[in-house]
Design an enzyme around this catalytic site. Structure first.
Site, PDB file in Angstrom:
ATOM      1  N   LYS A 209       0.838  -1.205   0.000  1.00 20.82           N
ATOM      2  CA  LYS A 209       0.000   0.000   0.000  1.00 20.82           C
ATOM      3  C   LYS A 209       0.874   1.257   0.000  1.00 20.82           C
ATOM      4  O   LYS A 209       0.657   2.184  -0.752  1.00 20.82           O
ATOM      5  CB  LYS A 209      -0.922  -0.027   1.227  1.00 20.82           C
ATOM      6  CG  LYS A 209      -1.824   1.173   1.340  1.00 20.82           C
ATOM      7  CD  LYS A 209      -2.784   1.056   2.511  1.00 20.82           C
ATOM      8  CE  LYS A 209      -3.535   2.383   2.675  1.00 20.82           C
ATOM      9  NZ  LYS A 209      -4.447   2.378   3.808  1.00 20.82           N
ATOM     10  N   GLU A 215      10.448  -4.680   4.696  1.00 20.98           N
ATOM     11  CA  GLU A 215      10.585  -6.078   4.247  1.00 20.98           C
ATOM     12  C   GLU A 215      10.311  -6.193   2.744  1.00 20.98           C
ATOM     13  O   GLU A 215      11.045  -6.843   2.000  1.00 20.98           O
ATOM     14  CB  GLU A 215       9.570  -6.970   4.985  1.00 20.98           C
ATOM     15  CG  GLU A 215       9.868  -7.203   6.445  1.00 20.98           C
ATOM     16  CD  GLU A 215       9.205  -6.174   7.352  1.00 20.98           C
ATOM     17  OE1 GLU A 215       8.949  -5.032   6.890  1.00 20.98           O
ATOM     18  OE2 GLU A 215       8.963  -6.510   8.522  1.00 20.98           O
ATOM     19  N   GLY A 270      -4.860  -1.826   4.867  1.00 23.49           N
ATOM     20  CA  GLY A 270      -4.054  -2.949   4.375  1.00 23.49           C
ATOM     21  C   GLY A 270      -4.745  -4.286   4.584  1.00 23.49           C
ATOM     22  O   GLY A 270      -4.840  -5.113   3.676  1.00 23.49           O
ATOM     23  N   ARG A 271      -5.260  -4.516   5.800  1.00 18.95           N
ATOM     24  CA  ARG A 271      -5.867  -5.826   6.106  1.00 18.95           C
ATOM     25  C   ARG A 271      -7.251  -5.972   5.495  1.00 18.95           C
ATOM     26  O   ARG A 271      -7.880  -7.017   5.623  1.00 18.95           O
ATOM     27  CB  ARG A 271      -5.886  -6.053   7.616  1.00 18.95           C
ATOM     28  CG  ARG A 271      -6.482  -4.920   8.424  1.00 18.95           C
ATOM     29  CD  ARG A 271      -6.136  -5.040   9.908  1.00 18.95           C
ATOM     30  NE  ARG A 271      -6.583  -3.887  10.679  1.00 18.95           N
ATOM     31  CZ  ARG A 271      -5.892  -2.771  10.855  1.00 18.95           C
ATOM     32  NH1 ARG A 271      -4.698  -2.631  10.275  1.00 18.95           N
ATOM     33  NH2 ARG A 271      -6.348  -1.789  11.580  1.00 18.95           N
ATOM     34  N   GLU A 356      -4.872  -6.868  14.605  1.00 21.23           N
ATOM     35  CA  GLU A 356      -4.338  -5.547  14.232  1.00 21.23           C
ATOM     36  C   GLU A 356      -5.461  -4.506  14.292  1.00 21.23           C
ATOM     37  O   GLU A 356      -5.219  -3.336  14.547  1.00 21.23           O
ATOM     38  CB  GLU A 356      -3.705  -5.593  12.829  1.00 21.23           C
ATOM     39  CG  GLU A 356      -2.733  -4.442  12.591  1.00 21.23           C
ATOM     40  CD  GLU A 356      -1.948  -4.545  11.288  1.00 21.23           C
ATOM     41  OE1 GLU A 356      -2.544  -4.376  10.214  1.00 21.23           O
ATOM     42  OE2 GLU A 356      -0.730  -4.780  11.338  1.00 21.23           O
ATOM     43  N   HIS A 387      -5.091 -33.525  16.484  1.00 19.83           N
ATOM     44  CA  HIS A 387      -4.001 -34.401  16.939  1.00 19.83           C
ATOM     45  C   HIS A 387      -2.870 -33.587  17.536  1.00 19.83           C
ATOM     46  O   HIS A 387      -1.732 -34.032  17.591  1.00 19.83           O
ATOM     47  CB  HIS A 387      -3.514 -35.260  15.768  1.00 19.83           C
ATOM     48  CG  HIS A 387      -4.599 -36.164  15.279  1.00 19.83           C
ATOM     49  ND1 HIS A 387      -4.809 -37.424  15.807  1.00 19.83           N
ATOM     50  CD2 HIS A 387      -5.590 -35.964  14.378  1.00 19.83           C
ATOM     51  CE1 HIS A 387      -5.862 -37.968  15.227  1.00 19.83           C
ATOM     52  NE2 HIS A 387      -6.362 -37.096  14.350  1.00 19.83           N
ATOM     53  N   LYS A 496       9.441  -0.999  14.349  1.00 27.49           N
ATOM     54  CA  LYS A 496      10.078  -0.630  13.066  1.00 27.49           C
ATOM     55  C   LYS A 496      11.203   0.368  13.315  1.00 27.49           C
ATOM     56  O   LYS A 496      12.291   0.259  12.752  1.00 27.49           O
ATOM     57  CB  LYS A 496       9.055   0.016  12.134  1.00 27.49           C
ATOM     58  CG  LYS A 496       8.021  -0.920  11.558  1.00 27.49           C
ATOM     59  CD  LYS A 496       7.138  -0.185  10.555  1.00 27.49           C
ATOM     60  CE  LYS A 496       5.939  -1.002  10.130  1.00 27.49           C
ATOM     61  NZ  LYS A 496       5.002  -0.290   9.284  1.00 27.49           N
TER      62      LYS A 496
HETATM   63  O1  F6P Z   1       3.152  -3.002   9.708  1.00 28.53           O
HETATM   64  C1  F6P Z   1       1.779  -3.182   9.592  1.00 28.53           C
HETATM   65  C2  F6P Z   1       1.298  -2.860   8.221  1.00 28.53           C
HETATM   66  O2  F6P Z   1       1.196  -1.489   8.065  1.00 28.53           O
HETATM   67  C3  F6P Z   1      -0.034  -3.548   7.927  1.00 28.53           C
HETATM   68  O3  F6P Z   1      -1.113  -2.858   8.420  1.00 28.53           O
HETATM   69  C4  F6P Z   1       0.008  -3.660   6.453  1.00 28.53           C
HETATM   70  O4  F6P Z   1      -0.935  -4.580   5.965  1.00 28.53           O
HETATM   71  C5  F6P Z   1       1.435  -4.102   6.257  1.00 28.53           C
HETATM   72  O5  F6P Z   1       2.160  -3.359   7.215  1.00 28.53           O
HETATM   73  C6  F6P Z   1       2.003  -3.888   4.888  1.00 28.53           C
HETATM   74  O6  F6P Z   1       1.971  -2.548   4.514  1.00 28.53           O
HETATM   75  P1  F6P Z   1       2.175  -2.136   3.009  1.00 28.53           P
HETATM   76  O7  F6P Z   1       1.089  -2.745   2.229  1.00 28.53           O
HETATM   77  O8  F6P Z   1       2.140  -0.638   3.007  1.00 28.53           O
HETATM   78  O9  F6P Z   1       3.530  -2.652   2.571  1.00 28.53           O
END
Ligand code: F6P
Length: 527
Positions: A209, A215, A270-271, A356, A387, A496
């Site tokens: 987003k 990452e 995002g979620r 979240e 199990h 972060k």
């Molecule tokens: O760190 C949490 C978060 O902001 C989530 O809410 C989001 O889904 C995820 O990181 C990834 O964010 P982006 O889509 O901006 O890379």
């Protein structure tokens, strides 16, 4: 008397008359409530607590509540202004108060041409323009035999939703292509995914987003280096056809060197973004028609949430049950158990969606809350969990509500598999409730352990869309009762910032100002 409170003022649910009544009710019958007795006394219990909602049948009857409990919970919702809050969200008001944004993931599945006179008419037009473009692209990729692998790079909502849905709907997958997902900054994941791939035949989708998430950017840069290393001089010419970005940050994607971009908007959390451009890997896998069916299923559930009367409104009933369990029974967690092996990411997906959204300790005004909010969500598909940890669910010291997702019809043709699967789901719910008497013995099952059954005819795009929207809205309901903003996530920030600082210290060895434990660990890592 019915009041319509403003959706902005946080109504502290623990100060409403209904909350006090629920407390009294819990101390009276609630704490001692016995499911077996409740069924014995009420022949209509299964009927009363079961209902149809789009694409599914929900049986809530094995939950620790009476008709009186539910009536009080519905009163609580009214006094907390949950439905006014819901209407504010669907009217495009900025219910994400800390970021001053509307929350309109429901628009992603709102049919075209239905926006006349609505505050979100313009946004709906943009949604359909992007959807049409994205689905046309998906069809083009599906028809392109030169692309054999699609690699989605993203994290959180840019990974969990598309990964869960792509795997869940594998029966609808286009033949001849593999779909791979990379999320972790741990290079083992990317290395293992890229092993043996041919850069010429691989499409990378960079899903973020913000297009700044550490990452994702690290993985995207490594993927680009791998691509360039394999293709040499050809890489630059092929890059526009082999890298696409799914983001609200078109400029960020362009600066990275990606010209094929599908956008979305800051009013999609995002979620909550699976049904936006973030769903592109799924759209390529299942195709435009099925993707639209998923949207239609979700839209049907949106309409159900908006228009069903409270007593038959499934997201409302489930969200209120969550409040009953968390704040009155004081249950810490909810176990989610999909009895379908391809739903193996269901638990992880719901973890982000609920924890979240509702893992917050202050209300919308920043005041510390005196009651608990999000439970811990966890779970693996049945029968695997049986199990492993079901022992604890049956005989442990704590009760854990279980939410089964069960699919009536299987798609495979193997004999002797589906009936045992269904029987196992039924048996677990039955054993949790009925228990078995062996007083004082190792074989004693106390029973009276609650569960919900969500029953789908078939696992297909429409039913999955409805199931997802159901979960989104039930999380909205409990968050609304708790008076929190379910649409921000400030709790992810601190880690972060600290990780950035510690990455520099790992290189420099600077221990100044660090706490004793972190300093010792850093020293050990550098030794
Ligand atoms: O760190 C949490 C978060 O902001 C989530 O809410 C989001 O889904 C995820 O990181 C990834 O964010 P982006 O889509 O901006 O890379």
């Amino acid at each position: 008397m019915s009041t319509t409170p403003s959706p902005w003022a946080t109504i502290r649910c623990d100060r409403t008359p209904a909350w006090a009544e629920l407390h009294q009710h819990f101390e009276g019958e609630g704490r001692q409530f016995d499911l077996r007795q409740a069924f014995a006394e009420d022949a209509q219990r299964a009927t009363h607590f079961s209902q149809h909602a789009p694409h599914l049948l929900a049986d809530l009857s094995k939950n620790l509540m009476s008709r009186q409990t539910e009536a009080l919970l519905l009163r609580l919702a009214e006094q907390c202004g949950v439905l006014a809050h819901r209407d504010a969200m669907f009217a495009g008001q900025p219910v994400n108060t800390t970021e001053q944004r509307p929350v309109m993931h429901f628009l992603l599945r709102q049919p075209a041409g239905t926006g006349a006179g609505q505050p979100w008419e313009k946004e709906l037009g943009e949604v359909h323009q992007t959807l049409d473009a994205m689905l046309a692209y998906a069809e083009q990729v599906r028809a392109d035999p030169s692309i054999t692998h699609v690699v989605n790079i993203g994290i959180g909502g840019s990974d969990l939703g598309p990964r869960m849905a792509t795997r869940t709907l594998e029966a609808f997958k286009v033949p001849g292509k593999r779909f791979l997902f990379v999320s972790n900054v741990d290079g083992h994941e990317l290395t293992s995914v890229l092993q043996g791939l041919d850069a010429r035949k691989t499409l990378f989708l960079i899903a973020s987003k913000t297009f700044t998430t550490a990452e994702t950017m690290t993985n995207a840069r490594s993927a680009r280096r791998w691509f360039e290393a394999q293709l040499g001089e050809e890489a630059a010419a092929l890059m526009p056809q082999r890298f696409a970005a799914l983001t609200t940050n078109i400029q960020g994607a362009a600066e990275f060197g990606i010209s094929t971009t599908f956008g979305f908007w800051d009013w999609v959390g995002g979620r909550y973004s699976l049904m936006s451009a973030i769903g592109l890997p799924l759209a390529i896998s299942i195709g435009a028609r099925h993707f639209r069916e998923m949207l239609a299923g979700a839209h049907a559930m949106d309409q159900h949430f908006l228009h069903q009367p409270p007593a038959q409104n499934l997201p409302l009933r489930l969200g209120l049950l969550d409040v009953w369990y968390r704040n009155f029974h004081r249950f810490n967690s909810r176990h989610v158990a999909p009895y379908h092996s391809l739903m193996f990411r269901w638990g992880a997906y719901l973890q982000q969606l609920e924890m979240e959204s509702n893992g917050k300790r202050v209300d919308r005004e920043g005041q510390t809350l005196p009651y608990d909010t999000s439970p811990i969500i966890w779970g693996e598909p049945g029968t695997i969990g049986q199990h492993a940890y079901f022992q604890m669910l049956h005989q442990g010291t704590e009760a854990v509500p279980v939410e089964f997702v069960v699919i009536k019809e299987a798609r495979h043709t193997l004999e002797g598999h589906h009936a045992p699967l269904l029987a196992n789901a039924l048996a677990q719910a039955q054993a949790l409730m009925m228990g078995r008497s062996d007083p004082g013995g190792q074989r004693h099952f106390p029973g009276n352990r609650p569960s919900t059954f969500l029953l789908l005819e078939r696992l297909e795009p429409a039913s999955l869309g409805a199931l997802i929207a159901l979960q989104e809205h039930r999380v909205f309901v409990s968050g609304s009762v708790w008076g929190i903003n379910s649409f921000d996530q400030w709790g992810v920030e601190l880690g972060k910032v600290l990780a950035k600082d510690l990455e520099a210290r790992l290189a420099s060895g600077d221990l100044q100002g660090l706490d004793g434990s972190t300093a010792a660990l850093l020293r050990a890592l550098r030794a």
